[in-house]
Design an enzyme around this catalytic site. Sequence first.
Site, PDB file in Angstrom:
ATOM      1  CE1 TYR A  13      12.640  -4.137   3.238  1.00  0.00           C
ATOM      2  CE2 TYR A  13      12.267  -2.142   1.689  1.00  0.00           C
ATOM      3  CZ  TYR A  13      13.213  -3.330   2.339  1.00  0.00           C
ATOM      4  OH  TYR A  13      14.436  -3.565   1.398  1.00  0.00           O
ATOM      5  CB  SER A  28       9.919  -4.878   0.578  1.00  0.00           C
ATOM      6  OG  SER A  28       8.633  -5.109  -0.018  1.00  0.00           O
ATOM      7  CB  CYS A  75       9.221   0.070  -2.143  1.00  0.00           C
ATOM      8  SG  CYS A  75       8.615  -0.297  -0.549  1.00  0.00           S
ATOM      9  CG  ASN A  76       3.883   3.054  -2.906  1.00  0.00           C
ATOM     10  OD1 ASN A  76       3.339   4.188  -3.306  1.00  0.00           O
ATOM     11  ND2 ASN A  76       3.578   2.031  -3.454  1.00  0.00           N
ATOM     12  CB  CYS A 135       1.548  -1.636  -1.328  1.00  0.00           C
ATOM     13  SG  CYS A 135       2.576  -2.799  -1.369  1.00  0.00           S
TER      14      CYS A 135
END
Length: 275
Positions: free
Chosen positions: A56, A25, A87-88, A197
Amino acid sequence: MTLEIKNTPIKPAIPANAPIGVFDSGVGGISVLQHIHALLPYEHLLYVADSRYAPYGGKTPQEIQSRCFEITDFLIAKGAKAIVVACNTATAAAIDRMRAKYSLPIIGMEPAVKPAAAASKNGVIGVLATVGTLKSAQFAGLLESYGRNVKVVTQGCTGLVECIERGELADEATRNLLQKYCKPLLDEGADTIVLGCTHYPFVAPLITQVVGEGVALIDTGAAVAKQLQKRLSALDLLAWPDQAGKVRFWTNSPSANAKPVIEALWGGDAEVLAF
Ligand code: DGL
């Protein structure tokens, strides 16, 4: 006699020296990119920071999926042989849809609940992540599989990604947010904290100041790089070790500081283009 040539579609072979596309993101996934570059120094890497759309964490899965599709199309057009969703939040919201839509290897990531549960000495782990990750079905599945024998304290960190996007890694406001978000974890006695994150490893030194040296911080970047290496190797797609990998960045950040922030996080000069 006539020869009949069957019309079999031929799949074009992906060259092993094609680049790997990595995105997030925003700038957080650079923490994963560093692990990938360290483990696979011959790979060319293309990184997209979708900073105009960060964070996000508060977006719907549909909004996140559409961002992931746009970025993946861009990376494929640039010749990517594989995609890493660094990105988790995007992995939780979109990886199933991405795998259904695209045929190239797609590597995602999830908060390191399993290794944290194994590492914890007192059986209490904390998870710092975005609200989107914490309320996803994937995270519920992770807790179900690996969180049964430990106490898991979760904390959504609204506002933290924005601080990191601005490059405020050691500012008072960032410290105050971390104090607020780490307190519930410390109150429950967590001895291990998952950085769920990809932005958060950049404030790991500040988190350690807040929670103390005795609390272990667990990040997933190295595991993602290893998983990528395994997938590429199985597909015979690892780059030949004949030249150093080139790393290029794209960002759609409206901020005039986008390039300096990327360079500060990457740790050196970077080619930064507009996305
Ligand atoms: N870096 C991200 C993650 O790993 C996304 C944070 C966000 O945009 O909210 O979840």
